[in-house]
Design an enzyme around this catalytic site. Structure first.
Site, PDB file in Angstrom:
ATOM      1  CD  GLN A 114      -2.678   1.144   2.366  1.00 50.91           C
ATOM      2  OE1 GLN A 114      -3.794   0.441   2.515  1.00 50.91           O
ATOM      3  NE2 GLN A 114      -2.455   1.751   3.892  1.00 50.91           N
ATOM      4  N   GLY A 115       0.543   1.996  -0.796  1.00 49.62           N
ATOM      5  CA  GLY A 115       1.400   3.296  -1.263  1.00 49.62           C
ATOM      6  C   GLY A 115       0.678   4.589  -0.893  1.00 49.62           C
ATOM      7  CE1 TYR A 116      -3.973   4.243  -0.246  1.00 45.67           C
ATOM      8  CE2 TYR A 116      -4.891   4.277   1.862  1.00 45.67           C
ATOM      9  CZ  TYR A 116      -5.074   3.991   0.492  1.00 45.67           C
ATOM     10  OH  TYR A 116      -6.588   3.550  -0.065  1.00 45.67           O
ATOM     11  CB  SER A 117       2.266   6.916   5.109  1.00 47.35           C
ATOM     12  OG  SER A 117       1.139   6.323   5.751  1.00 47.35           O
ATOM     13  CB  SER A 151       3.337  -3.183   5.343  1.00 45.01           C
ATOM     14  OG  SER A 151       2.889  -2.356   6.682  1.00 45.01           O
ATOM     15  CD  GLU A 162      -7.032  -1.008   7.344  1.00 37.53           C
ATOM     16  OE1 GLU A 162      -5.825  -1.319   7.298  1.00 37.53           O
ATOM     17  OE2 GLU A 162      -6.953   0.369   7.485  1.00 37.53           O
ATOM     18  CB  SER A 219      -1.775   9.461  14.804  1.00 36.70           C
ATOM     19  OG  SER A 219      -2.325  10.380  14.435  1.00 36.70           O
ATOM     20  CD  GLU A 273      -1.902  11.922  18.610  1.00 33.56           C
ATOM     21  OE1 GLU A 273      -1.369  11.882  19.746  1.00 33.56           O
ATOM     22  OE2 GLU A 273      -1.816  11.106  17.811  1.00 33.56           O
TER      23      GLU A 273
END
Length: 385
Positions: free
Chosen positions: A115-118, A150, A235, A365, A367
């Protein structure tokens, strides 16, 4: 939902248990994924999964499979991201051609995904991604950097959230994003750098794209935010229950150690430890009830995935901390192979403690999750700045 097992589920359980007993999965990784695929166990929860080579299984049978998989202590799944995130997203938002191209290969265990998100500077704040995708004929050229990716070191494909257009004026940064499918085998255009963690392992990676070619966009150009948010909402439900089954096994081991240490004046004999164990047990059952509440539905509202993430992230951290407390000084040491002169490897509970430090950060996160609940569920005004 009214959750109960029936006769069909019992027969399914017997089938799953016998298959797992006959297939030990000692090799793990890609070999194990192909074994699962040959047995028809990948994609059993997909809508019309039978069309792509999977067994058909209802919700209760999906839970049965998860329980038996955990009971058998089968290998960690290398194909989780493709099976449980990308595939349902293609079923919901992809074209017929995309589903026919990618789903059978995932069901056979032949193609692995990441997964290429962050990105650096855009972790939980996905609307701030800077990776760009520029049209090149009928395809796109992707340039940028992703991080905390990951299993990228083993993946054949990566689904990438990238900017194909400008953000709208007035702060609507999610405008102009697209959801692209990028093959990882592009030497000179994609570089994967493993990130060594406190555990000594490298499940996470940095990924650098330098004009990497992507021919598939899911959901249409500019609709990446909608697709990406739809994927994140997946998820929950059965996948969340699967996770909780693993948590329950870890809790059992900590309870066993606490009872063992009681004879030496610690562990379960310590009132503080007993109270923490009871709280963890109660919270785990609360998480299960929450997962069952949204199982098989469209979700329990826009804040349901955030509630689930908040519940399990902190819980898992507290379990790791208690595992260390119960074992006391023994938690800081491990076996050493003097013949081979190799430093010791972490045991399961040491890895639990160290890896779970990131549980309240990755995947969004705490937050960010609280902001989502505050703004989208409670209707509170957005934070300024």
């Amino acid at each position: 939902m009214d959750f109960a097992f029936g006769a069909d589920d019992d027969a399914f359980r017997t089938d799953a248990r016998e298959w797992l007993a006959a297939h030990r999965g000692d090799a793990g990784g890609r070999i194990w994924e192909r074994e699962l695929g040959e047995g028809g166990w990948i994609g059993i929860g997909w809508e019309d999964g039978g069309a792509y080579g999977s067994r058909r299984a209802g919700l209760t049978q999906q839970v049965v499979w998860a329980e038996e998989y955990a009971r058998a202590r089968a290998p960690a799944r290398a194909g989780h991201i493709g099976e449980n995130l990308l595939a349902p997203t293609l079923i919901a938002y992809g074209s017929d051609a995309q589903r026919q191209r990618f789903l059978p290969a995932i069901a056979r265990g032949e193609e692995l995904w990441c997964q290429g998100y962050s990105e650096p500077g855009a972790g939980s704040d996905l609307a701030g991604v800077r990776t760009v995708a520029v049209r090149d004929g009928g395809a796109y050229r992707v340039t940028g950097q992703k991080i905390w990716t990951s299993l990228a070191q083993d993946a054949d494909w990566c689904f990438v959230l990238a900017r194909t257009g400008e953000a709208e004026p007035g702060g609507r940064r999610h405008h102009g994003l697209s959801f692209l499918l990028v093959p990882m085998d592009q030497p000179g255009r994609i570089e994967v750098r493993p990130i060594r963690q406190m555990t000594g392992t490298s499940e996470f990676n940095e990924v650098f794209f330098d004009g990497a070619l992507a021919r598939d966009v899911v959901g249409g150009e500019g609709n990446g935010w909608r697709v990406a948010m739809g994927l994140l909402a997946l998820e929950r439900g059965v996948s969340t229950l699967v996770q909780q089954i693993g948590f329950a096994e870890e809790l059992k081991e900590v309870v066993r150690l606490a009872v063992e240490e009681e004879s030496r004046g610690g562990g379960a004999g310590d009132p503080v430890v007993r109270a923490r164990l009871v709280r963890l047990w109660a919270e785990l059952h609360t998480m299960r009830a929450n997962a069952l509440r949204t199982l098989g539905t469209s979700g329990g509202g826009p804040g349901a995935p955030s509630v689930a993430k908040l519940l399990w992230g902190g819980w898992h951290q507290r379990l790791g901390e208690l595992a260390v407390q119960v074992r006391s000084a023994a938690a800081t040491v491990g076996p050493y192979d003097w013949d081979e002169e190799r430093p010791y490897e972490l045991d399961a509970l040491q890895r639990l403690f160290l890896f779970s430090r990131a549980d309240t950060i990755y995947g969004g996160s705490d937050e960010i999750q609280r902001n989502i609940i505050a703004e989208r569920v409670l209707g509170l005004p957005r934070e300024s700045g």
